[in-house]
Motif scaffolding. Structure first.
Motif, mmCIF file in Angstrom:
data_model
loop_
_atom_site.group_PDB
_atom_site.id
_atom_site.type_symbol
_atom_site.label_atom_id
_atom_site.label_comp_id
_atom_site.label_asym_id
_atom_site.label_seq_id
_atom_site.Cartn_x
_atom_site.Cartn_y
_atom_site.Cartn_z
ATOM 1 N N LYS A 94 0.821 -1.203 0.000
ATOM 2 C CA LYS A 94 0.000 0.000 0.000
ATOM 3 C C LYS A 94 0.854 1.251 0.000
ATOM 4 C CE LYS A 94 -4.441 0.576 0.487
ATOM 5 N NZ LYS A 94 -5.314 0.440 -0.601
ATOM 6 N N ASN A 95 1.969 1.197 0.732
ATOM 7 C CA ASN A 95 2.758 2.406 0.892
ATOM 8 C C ASN A 95 3.621 2.713 -0.314
ATOM 9 O OD1 ASN A 95 1.646 2.490 3.398
ATOM 10 N ND2 ASN A 95 3.437 1.722 4.478
ATOM 11 N N LEU B 552 -3.940 5.739 7.172
ATOM 12 C CA LEU B 552 -4.124 7.120 6.751
ATOM 13 C C LEU B 552 -5.162 7.105 5.640
ATOM 14 C CD1 LEU B 552 -2.838 10.074 6.860
ATOM 15 C CD2 LEU B 552 -1.835 9.421 4.709
ATOM 16 N N PRO B 560 -7.841 3.051 2.538
ATOM 17 C CA PRO B 560 -6.777 3.875 3.125
ATOM 18 C C PRO B 560 -5.656 4.130 2.125
ATOM 19 C CG PRO B 560 -6.753 1.652 4.035
ATOM 20 C CD PRO B 560 -7.970 1.750 3.199
ATOM 21 N N LEU B 561 -4.964 5.257 2.324
ATOM 22 C CA LEU B 561 -3.838 5.594 1.454
ATOM 23 C C LEU B 561 -2.541 5.002 1.970
ATOM 24 C CD1 LEU B 561 -4.632 9.352 0.892
ATOM 25 C CD2 LEU B 561 -5.060 7.483 -0.655
ATOM 26 N N ARG B 562 -2.418 4.945 3.285
ATOM 27 C CA ARG B 562 -1.204 4.403 3.878
ATOM 28 C C ARG B 562 -1.587 3.476 5.012
ATOM 29 N NH1 ARG B 562 1.004 5.592 0.019
ATOM 30 N NH2 ARG B 562 2.530 7.229 -0.398
#
Lengths: 241, 741
Positions: A94-95, B552, B560-562
């Motif tokens: 995701k990151n 996040l 979620p983005l993070r």
């Protein structure tokens, strides 16, 4: 706290457990809740174990059955969060994607409509102003819903009578698996009235509740119940819910 | 990348980490090789500085032993021939065991070298009955994290042996080596449990649990309830503890002592456990004192490795946008908009930085995308600046007045509170799954008219924004229904249009404060979400919950983005840094972590709390972080260096509320012991002296000055303090639910 003499043995065991785990302050209801939980859990496990042992054609319940029962229940009700390496993995994935740029001046920044709770999941029927062309005919669609059978009203000439068949089906009933048919008397086919179906978005409702409404074709448009009209849904398409 | 060693023990991972510890030893060796006469021939094959070579040697020997065990003698021969290993070489290493180095008489150097090489085969010549399956710790250690390290009944002997040794060393080393007790105890106990030696485990626990530090008592209580392997299965926290490495910081001298002792003895079980489960961060310098160690330890994973806290953190604040602040009324401003110079007395934003240069410690403006200011935001900023001119300067002589909002009839169900920045609205989250919003000012809460009514208003009028509001349903408070579980976190957006609430049902809901209806439910955590907070600029928000991650989100993305993963236990508190580039999370594993929003990395791990961390607060200048936990202490951290710079003792119960005043001079803390305490943060931060030594080793000398820093303590009758908020003029607002018991 009640003196130990008057407290039943199981409750004393619970009190001892709490003491061993270092919990000194608790409401008295906690003991009752723990007893209830223990009883429910143990009976569920033992019942499951009995089922497994009869399935394996054993005469007695043994430890393996109990172990299997516990394992199955753990996966169902006492789930635990995913393990750490899995979380680290998905976090890494995701990151990696960069943060999306923000579009300027788009009004309230909300996800696409289907992920929001802003759209209504029902629609109200508009007021029926049109009158049936056949004078004085009051026709009521026949409805049979499982055990509930509707009372067809006898069309009488000249006297408008309004019946709400749907009152038996007071609140939205879960209709999963039930079939029901709507018989519309053929004479009504001539009428211009059309049954407006309620549009229901199943994804928003989630469960299988379907609003049942009765469509009253009434000559008298001033009937007060027009705003309360509820409609039948033609359920022939829905039986597999 | 998570800082704590994670993941299952794979062959590669194991081999990589072993040389880490090895290289520390070998670099020491290279300094002392002058005296090292390596007598036995096998040793000449492995020269002193060859750390990679030794690694291969080890692997080779491990493979050979594996083949031998499985009776693949031909392969053994071939491999041995090709690798050039003499038969005696391998056997001698096998038989040397741990005592082999004695023959050298060279002290620690050759000894340690030999022991390195022989460590993997050490278990073979055990002179006690050892199970066949687990006397090859080299292979099994490498392959599984749960292998048994020896006869279970002898664990007590090993542990007492270590205990006696540590008690006999010099005082200065004893404190450091005592750090070993707790992780060793837990790992040995868990191994006994995992391998189904219930009775031995219980006996082991009974004998040694009393020796552990007092701040580990909660963990020990949980452990004593775990006696069977099945109990371990559902317990994610303990499984993570098993697979991650407990970090210990030990000075080089103490470490040498320990190593020498463990290798003199015949049993290497403890050494094996240390290598497998512990990470020893060795530093050069003075051993630490007991108080220094105590202040930093307490977390579930030990302390933080030094290199973890070395990443650069941009803790400066973003530049404020330049907005013209008219000193006249708004009516005059309308006239002056044409830029007529005669009456214009506008003043540039005086709160923005005067210098045009970028603060080196501040992130770039566009490091993360931030929403741009709308006109309404600009008006808000103007109001903010006007109010801040009227702000009271606080200090030790000038304490703030405190206004306490007590929630009556909440039946101990008040679980979350938040104020808007301008203190006009107050929101409470309750255990009955409702969220209630109150208006703090006399102005009532109004919602937007329904669509039918909106058609009828005059859209061209000047006060259309007032006309769209429905006067008929104006009320002091509004109730928001929607959650299906207690609401544990609430947060207003900076523009006062939205409210977030997080609940036990696993969702975070976004409510509109214009229509007082729910807009979005963000599903992602499938477990209770303990806290949520909007970013200081709006648009982003962070949430943390029982699934041990913080997420996040942005309001316009349903996913979620993070994902900030790395904690070993639930994330109980999440806070944004004032520049919105970093997120701090406090957790039940007693650590505080700082995450970078840009790439999701953990940039700081701060240990030292002895209980779950429940509250966090950033100082307004962005340099410092305060954290409060169930142990009643508030710890102050310097974010730039990643060091603890202060400890505020005084509270007797969990601290749920922490807030810095608007200029950072006073820190207010509220706790379950029904008090609000005010601390002099200016003084606490001034006394920080970080010289190079402390920065590199991370040691701190904390002055015990909590009493001097305490400026005031205020009791409420019997209301625990759930939330604190400084208004823009530095009036302190507190909120809590009345507890009649």
């Amino acid at each position: 706290m009640a003196s130990p003499k008057t407290v039943p043995k199981d409750a004393q065991v619970m009190m001892q457990i709490l003491k061993d785990m270092g919990i000194t302050e608790y409401e008295p209801r906690v003991i009752n809740q723990m007893l209830e939980f223990t009883y429910r859990y143990v009976t569920t496990i033992i019942e499951d174990a009995k089922i497994y042992s009869t399935h394996a054609k054993k005469s007695n319940v043994d430890a393996d059955d109990v172990r299997l029962a516990i394992q199955c229940r753990v996966d169902q009700s006492f789930t635990s969060p995913p393990p750490r390496d899995f979380l680290l993995d998905i976090a890494r994935q995701k990151n990696q994607t960069p943060l999306p740029l923000i579009k300027p001046y788009t009004g309230p920044r909300l996800p696409p409509d289907r992920y929001c709770l802003t759209t209504p999941n029902y629609r109200l029927k508009s007021l029926q102003k049109k009158v049936s062309s056949s004078a004085g005919r009051i026709t009521v669609p026949r409805l049979s819903v499982g055990a509930v059978s509707s009372r067809p009203s006898t069309p009488t000439l000249g006297t408008p009578s309004v019946q709400t068949v749907g009152t038996k089906v007071g609140t939205p009933v879960s209709l999963s698996g039930q079939r029901f048919t709507v018989q519309i008397p053929s004479s009504q086919a001539a009428s211009v009235k059309s049954v407006q179906n309620v549009l229901i978005n199943p994804s928003l409702i989630g469960s299988k509740n379907i609003l049942i409404t009765t469509n009253m074709v009434s000559q008298n448009s001033s009937s007060d119940s027009s705003s309360l009209k509820r409609k039948h849904e033609d359920e022939d398409d829905y039986d597999a819910l | 990348m998570a800082a704590v060693q994670d993941g299952p023990m794979e062959l590669d991972a194991e081999k990589e980490t072993k040389p880490e510890i090895l290289s520390d030893g070998t670099s020491n060796l290279s300094g002392n090789t002058a005296s090292g006469t390596l007598s036995s021939s096998p040793l000449t094959a492995a020269p002193a500085g060859g750390a990679p070579k030794m690694e291969n040697q080890q692997t080779l020997i491990a493979v050979l032993q594996f083949l031998k065990r499985n009776k693949l003698t031909d392969s053994v021969e071939i491999l041995r021939r090709e690798a050039g290993l003499g038969e005696d070489q391998e056997d001698s290493q096998a038989t040397d065991g741990s005592g082999g180095g004695k023959g050298d008489g060279d002290g620690g150097d050759a000894h340690s070298l030999l022991s390195r090489v022989s460590i993997t085969s050490a278990a073979a010549p055990q002179n006690m009955p050892v199970k066949r399956a687990d006397d090859q710790p080299d292979v099994s250690v490498v392959l599984s994290a749960y292998s048994q390290q020896g006869d279970p009944s002898l664990y007590q002997v090993y542990y007492s042996g270590l205990k006696n040794f540590i008690e006999s060393v010099l005082d200065c080393h004893r404190a450091e080596l005592s750090q070993l007790f707790y992780p060793l105890f837990v790992h040995m106990y868990l191994e006994l449990v995992y391998n189904n030696h219930e009775n031995e485990a219980k006996a082991f626990f009974e004998k040694f649990s009393g020796d552990q530090e007092c701040y580990y008592q909660d963990d020990l209580r949980i452990l004593c309830g775990l006696t069977k392997r099945e109990h371990l299965k559902g317990n994610e926290v303990l499984l993570d503890f098993r697979t991650s490495r407990f970090v210990l910081r030990i000075s080089r001298d103490s470490y040498q002592l320990l190593k020498r002792h463990l290798q003199e003895r015949h049993n290497n079980q403890i050494w094996n456990i240390i290598q497998e489960h512990l990470y020893i961060d060795i530093f050069d310098g003075m051993p630490r004192s007991k108080s220094q160690i105590d202040s930093m330890s307490g977390s579930l994973a030990g302390e933080a490795k030094r290199e973890v806290n070395k990443a650069k953190v941009f803790y400066g604040l973003l530049k404020e946008p330049e907005i013209e602040v008219p000193l006249d009324d708004e009516d005059d401003e309308a006239e002056n908009e044409e830029g007529k110079p005669k009456k214009k007395k506008t003043k540039k934003d005086s709160l923005g930085s005067k210098s045009k240069k970028q603060d080196p410690n501040a992130p770039q403006q566009n490091r993360i995308p931030l929403p741009e200011l709308k006109d309404s935001d600009k008006l808000d900023k103007i109001m903010y600046m006007k109010e801040s001119t009227k702000r009271i300067r606080l200090g030790p002589e000038n304490l703030p007045s405190i206004c306490f909002y007590t929630f009556l009839n909440a039946y101990q169900g008040l679980t979350a509170v938040d104020f808007t920045d301008d203190s006009s609205l107050l929101a409470g989250g309750f255990a009955d799954s409702t969220v209630r919003v109150w208006s703090v000012t006399p102005k009532k809460l109004r919602k937007v008219k329904s669509a039918a009514d909106l058609n009828n208003i005059d859209k061209e009028s000047d006060d259309v924004l007032e006309r769209i509001m429905d006067e008929k349903t104006a009320s002091e408070s509004k109730i928001l229904y929607g959650h299906s579980g207690p609401v544990y976190g609430v947060s207003f957006s900076p523009d006062r249009n939205y409210l977030l609430s997080s609940s036990e049902d696993g969702t975070v809901r976004l409510w509109s404060l214009l229509t007082f209806t729910c807009l979005v439910g963000y599903k992602g955590h499938n477990y209770p979400v303990w806290d949520t907070q909007f970013s200081p600029f709006g648009y982003y928000f962070v949430s943390g919950g029982h699934d041990r991650v913080a997420r996040l989100w942005a309001t316009d993305h349903y996913q979620p983005l993070r994902i900030f993963a790395g904690h070993l236990a639930d994330v109980t508190c999440t806070r944004f840094h004032p520049n919105s580039n970093y997120v701090a999370t406090g957790s039940t594993d007693r650590t505080v972590r700082l995450w970078d929003v840009l790439n999701g990395n953990c940039v700081r791990i701060l240990t030292g709390h002895k209980g779950p961390v429940h509250s966090l607060a950033f100082s307004p200048n962005g340099k410092f972080l305060a954290s409060g936990s169930t142990d009643g202490r508030v710890l102050l951290w310097d974010i730039g260096h990643g060091l603890m710079i202060g400890e505020l003792k005084g509270h007797t119960d969990t601290i749920y509320a922490l807030k810095f005043s608007r200029d950072g001079e006073i820190l207010a803390s509220g706790s379950m012991d029904n008090t609000v305490r005010l601390w002099d943060s200016m003084k606490a931060f001034d006394e920080v002296e970080t010289d190079d030594f402390t920065a590199t080793t991370g040691h701190i000398h904390l002055p015990d000055n909590s009493q001097e820093l305490l400026l005031g303590m205020y009791h409420s009758k019997s209301t625990p303090v759930t939330h604190l908020h400084f208004t823009r003029r530095n009036l302190l607002l507190a909120a809590g639910g009345y507890n009649s018991q």
